[in-house]
Scaffold this active site. Structure first.
Site, PDB file in Angstrom:
ATOM      1  CB  ILE A  80       3.347  49.196  24.692  1.00 20.99           C
ATOM      2  CG1 ILE A  80       2.182  48.258  24.791  1.00 20.99           C
ATOM      3  CG2 ILE A  80       3.002  50.727  24.836  1.00 20.99           C
ATOM      4  CD1 ILE A  80       1.637  48.228  26.279  1.00 20.99           C
TER       5      ILE A  80
ATOM      6  CE  LYS B  77       8.575  43.106  31.523  1.00 19.53           C
ATOM      7  NZ  LYS B  77       7.399  41.992  31.255  1.00 19.53           N
TER       8      LYS B  77
HETATM    9  N1  HSE Z   1       7.755  37.210  30.645  1.00 16.69           N
HETATM   10  C1  HSE Z   1       7.478  38.513  30.309  1.00 16.69           C
HETATM   11  C2  HSE Z   1       5.963  38.689  30.577  1.00 16.69           C
HETATM   12  C3  HSE Z   1       7.731  38.626  28.921  1.00 16.69           C
HETATM   13  O1  HSE Z   1       5.068  37.867  30.695  1.00 16.69           O
HETATM   14  O2  HSE Z   1       5.538  39.861  30.418  1.00 16.69           O
HETATM   15  C4  HSE Z   1       7.454  40.192  28.282  1.00 16.69           C
HETATM   16  O3  HSE Z   1       8.576  40.868  29.033  1.00 16.69           O
END
Ligand code: HSE
Ligand code: NAP
Length: 429
Positions: free
Chosen positions: A134, A203
């Protein structure tokens, strides 16, 4: 056609996906942007390891790769913190643009890395670090740049969403679903980052930085993972009209505070995010001009991540060709701070295991009343055996501080058998 040399450090799950996807994408990027990406050097930890064919013989010393004059853009796909930071630092010192998928690096060492990038005038591209395929960071940087953001929320860990979906839909147990997520290339090399909510918090910190110019101190973000979720919680949530998702919330509180948190959260089944299943991610945000916007797409796995890495590589290559400085990072805000975690206010789901005796429900409800916490719904299923019964409460709005006081008092009741399971509830209009 302008050819741009790429140096790739790390060729594991994501790096090998990038190499596999590059040839086809390169033809499209050439046709669309007039630049061609050429992998000139690859560095790995163990060059002797057997792997799928590579475009060039791998080396071990990433410093040589960065110094190689044929390498114009460096891609860091090593993961982790310390070595990745050294790679990023050396790349910026060498005045070469850096492309990375490493959210841990940005969230936990961003306080050092961002000023370094700003001072050196060298761009860092990190679309692949948040929400896989995305292009949400580009949307924040460009399409929504004129908006004041009233809040963001998202399912931003594919592995956890895959596990919760398998538990809800296929009745899988936690361990089996996690192994499947690893086999599919969704999980981090250290899967505790996924299931304990840390990857989602990395994130969330990056989204917060792009939305508000504020990179929170990572250790101060309240983070809960999905280990405590039992299949009975998934069932009770569904009876109450909710799905359980690992949700990141980022919202301004007043003019100089922000709430950032990651926690398993009940979302109404009617909300579009409740139907985001498997390794898919979703990010919702509310702009003062755009109104609510929601993005959904594959959040993990080598192909979705390649999509973001290749977009960053294409942009970096085009900027090099055009002698353009590349995307600027927001100026960090000095006045913002995280809210005190106990001051956070919201609705909660509470499951308490109690002895099956008359009067227990009234006692527990009385304690919530003492703390002025209203009860929206109660479930008390029959037939749970061994004299114990789960009591499930869906509560009205309360602060974390008052809920903690109530739960502490409940845990001391003589008929309480096990610590309470507490989950957030977000009605997300
Ligand atoms: N390990 C991460 C997830 C990978 O499962 O979202 C994607 O950033
Ligand atoms: P991985 O499979 O563990 O691969 C790591 C690679 O780095 C391996 O090729 C390893 O070499 C190499 N490496 C380690 N130390 C090195 C060193 N000192 N010098 C040179 N190479 C070194 O990791 P991954 O799953 O691909 O993840 C890479 C990054 O992408 C992480 O930051 C992760 O968070 C991020 N990411 C992953 C996903 C996903 O869906 N999985 C999505 C977005 C972002 P060897 O091959 O010789 O061991």
């Amino acid at each position: 056609m302008k050819k741009i040399g790429i140096g790739l450090i790390g060729c594991g799950t994501v790096g090998s996906g990038l190499i596999r996807n590059l040839p086809k994408a390169d033809a499209l990027i050439g046709q669309r942007l007039g630049v061609q990406l050429e992998i000139k050097s690859i560095a790995v930890r163990d060059p002797a390891k057997s792997r799928d064919p590579l475009p060039t013989k791998p080396i071990q010393d990433w410093k040589k790769l960065i110094a190689d004059p044929a390498v114009q853009i460096v891609v860091e796909l090593v993961g982790g913190l310390d070595e990745a930071f050294q790679i990023a630092q050396a790349t910026l010192h060498a005045k070469k643009p850096l492309v990375t998928a490493n959210k841990a690096l940005l969230a936990e060492r961003g306080q050092e890395l961002i000023p370094l990038a700003q001072k050196s005038g060298v761009p860092i591209y990190f679309e692949a670090s948040v929400a896989g395929g995305i292009p949400v960071l580009k949307a924040l940087r460009e399409g929504l740049v004129a908006n004041q953001l009233l809040g963001l929320h998202g399912i931003i860990n594919g592995t956890s969403n895959y596990i919760l979906s398998r538990m809800a839909e296929a009745g899988s147990d936690f361990a089996t679903a996690l192994q499947q997520a690893k086999d599919l290339g969704y999980a981090e090399a250290d899967d505790r980052l996924d299931v304990d909510g840390i990857d989602a918090a990395h994130k969330a910190a990056i989204l917060c930085f792009l939305a508000y110019g504020f990179l929170p101190k990572f250790s101060e973000i309240p983070i809960e993972g999905i280990r405590k979720i039992q299949s009975q919680d998934v069932g009770f949530a569904s009876q109450l009209g909710y799905a359980i998702k690992l949700l990141a919330m980022i919202r301004p509180v007043g003019t100089d505070q922000i709430e950032v948190r990651v926690a398993p959260t009940l979302l109404p089944l009617r909300h579009p995010m409740a139907s985001v299943h498997g390794a898919f991610n979703a990010v919702g945000l509310i702009g003062n001009l755009s109104g609510p916007v929601q993005f959904t797409g594959r959040g993990a796995g080598p192909d979705a991540t390649s999509s973001a890495l290749l977009a960053d590589l294409a942009e970096a290559a085009k900027n090099l060709r055009d002698h353009s400085p590349g995307p600027a990072l927001p100026k960090p805000s000095a006045k913002m701070k995280l809210i005190d975690r106990n001051a956070s206010v919201g609705r909660f789901y509470v499951r308490i295991e109690v002895e099956d005796r008359p009067g227990v429900l009234a006692q527990v409800a009385g304690i919530f009343g003492t703390e002025k916490i209203g009860i929206s719904s109660v479930l008390q299923p029959e037939g749970h055996g061994a004299g114990s019964v789960p009591l499930v409460f869906l509560l009205e709005s309360a602060s974390v501080a008052s809920l903690s006081r109530a739960v502490d008092l409940i845990s001391k009741l003589p008929n309480t058998r096990a610590p309470a399971t507490i989950l957030r509830v977000e009605d997300l209009t």
